[in-house]
Write a protein that holds these residues in place. Structure first.
Motif, PDB file in Angstrom:
ATOM      1  N   LEU A   1      37.996  45.996  51.751  1.00  0.00           N
ATOM      2  CA  LEU A   1      38.958  46.981  51.284  1.00  0.00           C
ATOM      3  C   LEU A   1      39.762  46.525  50.072  1.00  0.00           C
ATOM      4  CD1 LEU A   1      40.314  48.202  54.741  1.00  0.00           C
ATOM      5  CD2 LEU A   1      38.498  49.205  53.346  1.00  0.00           C
ATOM      6  N   VAL A   2      39.897  45.216  49.863  1.00  0.00           N
ATOM      7  CA  VAL A   2      40.746  44.739  48.770  1.00  0.00           C
ATOM      8  C   VAL A   2      39.973  43.854  47.802  1.00  0.00           C
ATOM      9  CG1 VAL A   2      42.879  43.526  48.174  1.00  0.00           C
ATOM     10  CG2 VAL A   2      42.756  44.834  50.303  1.00  0.00           C
ATOM     11  N   VAL A   3      39.313  42.819  48.319  1.00  0.00           N
ATOM     12  CA  VAL A   3      38.738  41.800  47.441  1.00  0.00           C
ATOM     13  C   VAL A   3      37.629  42.377  46.567  1.00  0.00           C
ATOM     14  CG1 VAL A   3      37.500  39.612  47.381  1.00  0.00           C
ATOM     15  CG2 VAL A   3      39.390  39.917  48.984  1.00  0.00           C
ATOM     16  N   MET A   4      36.592  42.969  47.167  1.00  0.00           N
ATOM     17  CA  MET A   4      35.464  43.450  46.376  1.00  0.00           C
ATOM     18  C   MET A   4      35.818  44.656  45.514  1.00  0.00           C
ATOM     19  SD  MET A   4      33.258  41.212  46.695  1.00  0.00           S
ATOM     20  CE  MET A   4      32.083  42.048  45.635  1.00  0.00           C
TER      21      MET A   4
ATOM     22  N   GLN B   1      43.610  27.202  45.136  1.00  0.00           N
ATOM     23  CA  GLN B   1      42.317  27.427  45.743  1.00  0.00           C
ATOM     24  C   GLN B   1      42.030  28.907  45.941  1.00  0.00           C
ATOM     25  OE1 GLN B   1      39.673  25.131  46.685  1.00  0.00           O
ATOM     26  NE2 GLN B   1      40.887  24.239  45.028  1.00  0.00           N
ATOM     27  N   GLY B   2      43.078  29.712  46.019  1.00  0.00           N
ATOM     28  CA  GLY B   2      42.858  31.159  46.071  1.00  0.00           C
ATOM     29  C   GLY B   2      42.177  31.645  44.808  1.00  0.00           C
ATOM     30  N   GLY B   3      42.611  31.128  43.665  1.00  0.00           N
ATOM     31  CA  GLY B   3      41.963  31.492  42.412  1.00  0.00           C
ATOM     32  C   GLY B   3      40.546  30.978  42.322  1.00  0.00           C
ATOM     33  N   ALA B   4      40.305  29.760  42.834  1.00  0.00           N
ATOM     34  CA  ALA B   4      38.952  29.203  42.797  1.00  0.00           C
ATOM     35  C   ALA B   4      37.996  30.035  43.646  1.00  0.00           C
ATOM     36  CB  ALA B   4      38.970  27.756  43.283  1.00  0.00           C
TER      37      ALA B   4
ATOM     38  N   ALA C   1      44.906  38.710  48.307  1.00  0.00           N
ATOM     39  CA  ALA C   1      44.021  38.988  49.440  1.00  0.00           C
ATOM     40  C   ALA C   1      43.203  37.758  49.811  1.00  0.00           C
ATOM     41  CB  ALA C   1      43.116  40.168  49.109  1.00  0.00           C
ATOM     42  N   VAL C   2      42.744  37.025  48.800  1.00  0.00           N
ATOM     43  CA  VAL C   2      41.972  35.812  49.080  1.00  0.00           C
ATOM     44  C   VAL C   2      42.848  34.769  49.751  1.00  0.00           C
ATOM     45  CG1 VAL C   2      40.740  33.894  48.016  1.00  0.00           C
ATOM     46  CG2 VAL C   2      40.300  36.223  47.247  1.00  0.00           C
TER      47      VAL C   2
ATOM     48  N   TRP D   1      43.443  40.725  39.093  1.00  0.00           N
ATOM     49  CA  TRP D   1      43.108  39.397  39.621  1.00  0.00           C
ATOM     50  C   TRP D   1      44.236  38.850  40.482  1.00  0.00           C
ATOM     51  CZ3 TRP D   1      38.511  40.156  39.144  1.00  0.00           C
ATOM     52  CH2 TRP D   1      37.819  40.369  37.958  1.00  0.00           C
ATOM     53  N   TRP D   2      45.471  39.147  40.124  1.00  0.00           N
ATOM     54  CA  TRP D   2      46.588  38.688  40.945  1.00  0.00           C
ATOM     55  C   TRP D   2      46.517  39.325  42.332  1.00  0.00           C
ATOM     56  CZ3 TRP D   2      50.511  41.286  43.452  1.00  0.00           C
ATOM     57  CH2 TRP D   2      51.530  40.486  43.975  1.00  0.00           C
TER      58      TRP D   2
END
Length: 763
Positions: A481-484, A260-263, A509-510, A503-504
């Motif tokens: 700070l990380v995701v975007m 779900q982190g990838g989704a 972070a997600v 992406w990893w």
């Protein structure tokens, strides 16, 4: 002598006091001067222009909710022209000039809505049909099982071009090798887009119509990909290519991250949310951060900010460029190009498009040496967005996004400043000041945004997340700070096939964001359901927000009046005792314990809408028929709180018996002639009025329905059965059975439109 002087003084005291007190005329004069001074202050700080956006929206609201039929486009344009011409004669009278400009802008908003309704008009399927479907796949959203398609219809059964939908939304469960741009042929089961499950509820049919979708359903059996007759139109080819690239990148991100982190990470980049499970959605909502998943203002601002910062930092590394070139404007231009590409790649969703317009206006202000963040720019962005999509005004996305930004701009002077700055000049002091400022700033902005959006979120969704402040405070630093930044860098590295590590990192972070959300969702009362309140409460609360954010003078205190009025109305919402499905498949009835019990088999989504409207936080699978219900294979009966009986008849064999003994009869079949039930809601009734709600009162039941009297709106096909026009909500006079016979004038008088509540947008 002294006594006489004392008596004279006492007798003259009222006159002397009255002489010192202001007379009514003086008090009114002072009030007038204070009001003129406040208006002058508003004009001096350029706060009158944002009210033009309010007037523009008022014109749109009138056209979409109050008109009966399609108005002539020339009428509001002519009225706007006359109002604009009158402004030349009122140049010496500022107040009259401002009012006339507002009137002209309102007429322009009315015209924009009328043009939009006329321009997107397309056929809507009138009844459920199963027939061969041939069409072009415009968009594809992958799901955990199968996918959902937007298909431009070429042929459907025997329907002619003027009677078949232009586009349909269909789903299938089996894996198929289908891509956007393919021409497909399959057997489809299509039905008209469903309308609201209750009066004032979410009207999917309206939002689907504005998107050009005239039917929804599913594909059955084999799906054949057939060769096209000729080259596709360039617009369709471009849209199909972008959608195919979005799906490819979605799969690449999910493969690199997994779970779900990838989704969620893929949804943040491409806007494809089909792979996110319902459980993950519930966790994000409970934590108050579901807005992070939808491509909207947060994503556009962060994406533009990352590009702006990168370009400006790189140019600043070269001294010649930094000293001779306007690197700030160059960075703003690059950010405008980058955010435009991001919006196009994310699918030009409605919320993303509005945020894109707002971001372009803010960045454009930098190019012309204006303040980027101002109420004037926000009003201009709102008018541009509403001119393109006037129907967005009725939806929570527009209301919440612009409400949050307005609140942040209004509170910006209070939110600026550094903590622990000034005295400590060491690196430790500066670090502590930066950290404290970031934490306090995040908490303050989150609190302001939640207060500004609370009226709209509770009205449309009937939910409150008490721990949303904690959820946003803990997760937004990860997002910012990380995701975007990872999303921007990953997109830039994607053409070079160097994006997998990015992406990893983004996935990690997600996952942290989801872990925080799951922890918060585990708190007691993390998601509180509140009863649905009426549109007048929302209107007053929205007016309070406008007064509090758009005004800068003492007139801002006027916001307290509508705020108290809106809160008072929201605190005592109208509660209904019976909810009935649009087709008579099921109903929910308030039992002796005060909670709703369900009869029949209404769809889970519909039942959950009823429960939320009643302030009931139970899930659909937690609601049963109740102790007082009696059910068999022919139908169900239940005693209502007033002691009378309601029957839900599923089989025609139960109709005659139920007609003789119940006060309310609900059935998806036609009631037999001469049925003696007090109130009959049968197939003909639902075809005319749609879903219904009943409030049991001492004077009799009060019935409200989704469909209002008169001509149907363009997004709803005309009903198959014509009935006399109904009057607004009125109690049914008491009859021997306790209810007016259906078909009598008294019963017809109880049918209300339910149109007094705005609808929600397509989710």
């Amino acid at each position: 002598m002294a006594g006489e002087r004392a008596a004279t003084a006492v007798r003259s005291l009222p006159a002397r006091v009255a002489g010192r007190l202001p007379t009514p005329s003086l008090a009114l004069g002072d009030l007038r001067k204070a009001f003129i001074g406040a208006v002058a202050q508003e004009a001096g700080q350029r706060r009158l222009f944002p009210w033009l956006a309010v007037a523009f929206g008022a014109g749109i609201l009138i056209e979409l909710t109050a008109t009966d039929g399609q108005p002539m486009l020339a009428a509001p344009l002519l009225a706007a022209g006359c109002a604009m011409a009158a402004t030349f004669a009122l140049r010496a009278r500022p107040v009259a000039l401002a009012l006339m400009l507002g009137l002209a802008t309102a007429f322009l908003g009315f015209a924009a809505a009328a043009y939009r309704v006329a321009s997107v008009a397309s056929p809507v399927l009138a009844r459920t049909m199963i027939a061969p479907l041939t069409g072009l796949v415009e968009a594809l959203d992958e799901r955990e099982q199968g996918a959902r398609l937007i298909v431009k219809v070429i042929a459907f059964g025997t329907l002619e071009e003027g009677g078949r939908p232009t586009r349909v939304r269909v789903s299938y469960r089996k894996a198929q090798a289908i891509k956007p741009g393919h021409r497909i042929s399959a057997v489809a089961r299509l039905l008209p887009p469903p309308e609201a499950a209750r009066p004032g509820g979410y009207d999917f049919a309206r939002d689907a119509w504005f998107r050009g979708i005239g039917a929804v359903g599913s594909l059955t059996g084999r799906i054949d990909v057939i060769a096209p007759d000729g080259p596709l139109p360039w617009g369709l080819r471009l849209a199909a290519a972008i959608d195919d690239a979005r799906n490819a990148l979605t799969r690449r991100i999910t493969d690199a991250t997994g779970g779900q982190g990838g989704a969620v990470a893929a949804a943040l980049v491409t806007g494809k949310r089909g792979l996110i499970s319902p459980q993950t959605n519930d966790v994000l909502r409970a934590a108050g951060i579901y807005h992070v998943v939808s491509i909207s203002g947060l994503h556009m601002v962060l994406a533009a900010g990352v590009v702006f910062w990168l370009v400006r930092a790189l140019l600043a590394l070269v001294p010649v460029l930094a000293l001779t070139w306007p690197i700030k404007k160059i960075a703003a231009g690059a950010a405008m190009a980058g955010v435009t590409a991001y919006c196009a790649f994310s699918g030009w969703d409605i919320a993303a498009e509005r945020s894109w317009i707002m971001t372009l206006v803010m960045l454009g202000a930098i190019l012309v040496d204006r303040p980027a963040l101002s109420m004037r720019n926000l009003a201009l962005a709102a008018m541009i967005a509403l001119a393109r999509e006037p129907e967005a005004l009725l939806g929570p996305s527009f209301q919440m996004s612009f409400g949050a930004v307005a609140g942040l701009i209004a509170c910006a002077p209070l939110l600026n400043g550094r903590v622990l700055a000034g005295e400590r000049r060491s690196w430790l002091g500066r670090s502590l000041s930066f950290l404290a400022t970031a934490v306090i700033g995040t908490l303050a902005t989150t609190l302001v945004a939640q207060i500004a959006t609370a009226p709209f979120s509770t009205y449309h969704f009937q939910t409150v997340q008490p721990f949303g402040l904690v959820g946003n405070a803990l997760t937004l630093p990860l997002v910012s700070l990380v995701v975007m930044p990872s999303a921007v860098i990953g997109i830039l590295a994607y053409p070079f096939a160097l994006d997998q590590p990015v992406w990893w990192l983004m996935g990690q972070a997600v996952r942290g964001m989801l872990a925080i959300s799951t922890w918060i969702a585990g708190f007691g009362q993390a998601n509180v359901v509140v009863p649905a309140y009426g549109p007048w409460a929302l209107a007053l609360l929205a007016a309070a927000l406008l007064f509090a954010t758009l005004l800068v003078s003492r007139l801002r205190w006027l916001a307290l009046l509508p705020a108290f009025g809106g809160l008072a109305l929201a605190a005592v919402p109208t509660r209904y005792d019976v909810f009935i499905d649009r087709g008579g498949a099921g109903a929910a009835i308030r039992g002796a314990d005060g909670r709703l019990a369900v009869l029949g088999k209404p769809p889970n989504f519909v039942l959950e809408q009823w429960l939320k409207a009643d302030g009931d936080g139970r899930r659909a699978d937690q609601v049963g028929a109740g102790d007082g219900a009696r059910c068999d294979r022919l139908g169900c009966t239940i005693r209502m709180k007033d002691g009378r009986w309601l029957a839900l008849a599923k089989d025609k064999r139960a109709l005659f018996e139920d007609c003789a003994r119940v006060a309310i009869l609900v059935t998806h079949r036609d009631a037999p002639p001469g049925c003696a039930a007090g109130l009959i809601l049968d197939r003909k009734f639902f075809a005319q009025h749609g879903a219904a709600m009943i409030r049991l009162e001492a004077a009799g039941p009060v019935l409200v329905t989704v469909r209002k009297p008169g001509p149907p709106p363009p997004w709803r096909p005309p009903p198959a059965v014509k009935r006399p026009a109904a009057k607004p909500e009125t109690p049914v006079p008491d009859q021997p059975s306790g209810f007016a016979a259906y078909g009598s004038p008294a019963a017809e008088d109880t049918v209300a439109s339910g149109a007094d509540a705005p609808v929600e947008p397509l989710q």
